[in-house]
Design an enzyme around this catalytic site. Structure first.
Site, PDB file in Angstrom:
ATOM      1  CE  LYS A 335     -37.933  -3.255   9.907  1.00 34.57           C
ATOM      2  NZ  LYS A 335     -39.558  -3.292  10.402  1.00 34.57           N
ATOM      3  CG  ASP A 376     -41.530  -2.030   7.901  1.00 38.23           C
ATOM      4  OD1 ASP A 376     -41.513  -3.679   8.213  1.00 38.23           O
ATOM      5  OD2 ASP A 376     -40.269  -2.441   9.829  1.00 38.23           O
TER       6      ASP A 376
END
Length: 555
Positions: A335, A376
């Site tokens: 990420k 997220d």
């Protein structure tokens, strides 16, 4: 040579490697399941009489006869003369295809002479195979597949090998490699893209192609074989029946990866991480695209766990125009690497992803560039709204205690703050919690004081309680309060010890699968410009779920 009109779309081949249950029964089941070709791996089956029985009388449907030598991953270790005699004996019962190693073909004049009696050879018009092309005699015969298997690596330069194969007298040539990760698999697909479409052209006199990569990283080459006009791809009849590493099952290829719906215009999506074997994102996103009528396929792409490896994969996917890469999910450990790649290449990043310091979603724009976002946090927020709060107004003003100060905690904290919540971070490393709190503009408190928190919403963003340590919990059961909302972002097990205790104490609970679905819904909207409800995604996941497969909320 066949014209392009005679060449079928990429065939679905099922290898059979055991005489039990009876081969005839296995053949019927494979054809009923959608197999267009059956490969008889005589070296693995062992029972030559059983193979001959299947081929007598002349069988309906297509067969590939393979007796693979041990040097190229097979089980045949006896004398080559015996193997050659078997090819001749069994080949008389086809017609179909006979697969033999290119190296064996080159070294054995006896094999070339015997297979010339039962195989029709392609006229090459010159090159290393021209001396064999004149051996076509007699009745209609089998087609020849010449193959090469590399169980060590994927060479940096594939072209010399592929050029030698192309100049052979085979109607179909096959090369199979072992990739380090998905970047090597993209190189194999790039080579197939250049050759597969040309093989369908009526003006092209070359062979048809099978180019595959093995193992987990090679799955994309097996699924996308149809997009790039390969002669065939292999799928195992069932779990445990694979004849090579990385073969999907027939059911998985047809139903999860939508085999019959794939074509040249199919756009490619996927999850980038290391590892990604257990991600259920392919199951969910492929099912959602099917329901929405979207021409796309979502695949796992394992990329080695370094920044350089992710840069190499994304650069290769971007340069490979025929791949039609349209969007990627990004999971651990990439990420932060994805954010760095976007900035290094001059692409855009959402304000939310910049604040989170991580990108979990890559979106391709109309000009071929990329944009990064992070779903997220909104996945967590939407899961809470869908399962407990009902709307943003009810969530606004909530006192939130977040356990942890890592990447997941950061994304969740940013989204909770944006929703108007009062956030306090608790982490075993107090300094890390205080540093993150100072950066985000929220509160931090010592880990030991987490049980004193007067929070209506408790969110676990640590790994405490993750399988296999299922008896661990980040929060004492006796400190839970009836009516409190307890959200555990852990996905495996779905019912953690924390959630079990919370239910027993009259708390309202939200599990990690709800977050997984929430972030997937946000990604779906970013990629396709369409909304899909959490209820729809939950129903799709439930309908396709394997209860033994772990679900990662960040995948």
């Amino acid at each position: 040579m066949r014209s392009s009109a005679e060449r079928s779309p990429t065939r679905l081949a099922v290898p059979l490697s055991s005489a039990e249950p009876p081969l005839a029964e296995q053949v019927r089941a494979a054809r009923a399941g959608g197999a267009e070709l059956i490969e008889l791996r005589v070296d693995l089956i062992g029972d030559v009489a059983a193979v001959a029985e299947v081929l007598l009388p002349p069988p309906a449907g297509g067969f590939i006869l393979t007796i693979r030598c041990a040097e190229e991953g097979g089980a045949w270790q006896a004398d080559d003369a015996v193997r050659i005699a078997l090819y001749e004996q069994l080949g008389l019962h086809l017609p179909g295809w006979i697969d033999v190693e290119f190296a064996t073909w080159q070294r054995s004049a006896n094999l070339r002479q015997k297979l010339g009696l039962v195989c029709e050879l392609r006229h090459t018009g010159g090159g290393t195979g021209s001396e064999w092309a004149g051996q076509n005699v007699g009745r209609p015969k089998n087609r020849l597949i010449l193959s090469h298997h590399d169980f060590r690596t994927t060479p940096a330069d594939l072209e010399p090998l592929l050029a030698d194969l192309a100049s052979s007298p085979a109607h179909v040539v096959k090369a199979v490699f072992t990739p380090r990760d998905a970047t090597d698999a993209l190189r194999v697909l790039t080579a197939l893209s250049r050759r597969g479409h040309a093989a369908r052209d009526v003006t092209t006199a070359g062979p048809e192609w099978i180019l595959l990569a093995m193992g987990e990283a090679g799955l994309c080459t097996r699924v996308l074989a149809r997009k790039f006009d390969a002669f065939l791809t292999f799928a195992a009849a069932s779990e445990g029946a694979e004849s090579a590493p990385g073969q999907p099952t027939l059911q998985t290829l047809r139903h999860c990866y939508r085999w019959e719906e794939l074509g040249r215009r199919t756009r490619v999506f996927g999850v980038l991480g290391w590892p990604v074997r257990h991600s259920r994102s392919p199951t969910l996103h492929n099912a959602a695209m099917r329901v929405a009528g979207i021409d796309g396929v979502y695949l796992p792409f394992p990329v080695q766990p370094t920044e350089g490896a992710l840069f190499a994969f994304l650069d290769a996917a971007t340069a490979f125009e025929e791949l039609d890469a349209a969007g990627f999910s990004v999971t651990l450990p990439h990420k932060e690497h994805a954010l760095a790649w976007l900035r290094a290449r001059g692409y855009g990043v959402s304000a939310l992803a910049a604040r989170c310091g991580a990108v979990n979603t890559l979106i391709r724009d109309a000009d071929g560039g990329w944009y990064g976002d992070n779903t997220d946090g909104c996945g967590a927020r939407d899961a809470l709204i869908a399962n407990v709060y009902g709307d943003m107004e009810s969530l606004h003003g909530e006192q939130v205690a977040i356990l942890g100060a890592g990447g997941a905690a950061r994304a969740v904290a940013v989204t909770m703050l944006d929703a108007g919540c009062a956030v306090t971070l608790y982490n075993r490393s107090r300094e890390r919690a205080e540093a993150l709190a100072a950066e985000l503009g929220c509160a931090a408190a010592p880990w030991e004081q987490r049980t004193d928190a007067d929070a209506g919403l408790l969110i676990n963003c640590t790994s405490v309680g993750l399988w296999p340590d299922v008896n661990d919990t980040p929060f004492p059961a006796e400190s839970l309060r009836p009516g409190q909302v307890v959200f555990d972002t852990i996905y495996h097990p779905r019912e953690t010890r924390l959630l079990l205790a919370a239910r027993a104490h009259g708390c309202r609970v939200v599990d990690g699968v709800a977050m997984f679905i929430g972030q997937a819904a946000a990604q779906f909207q970013l990629w396709h410009g369409q909304t899909t409800s959490l209820h729809t995604l939950q129903a799709l996941l439930d309908s396709t779920a394997n209860p033994n497969t772990p679900v990662n909320p960040s995948q």
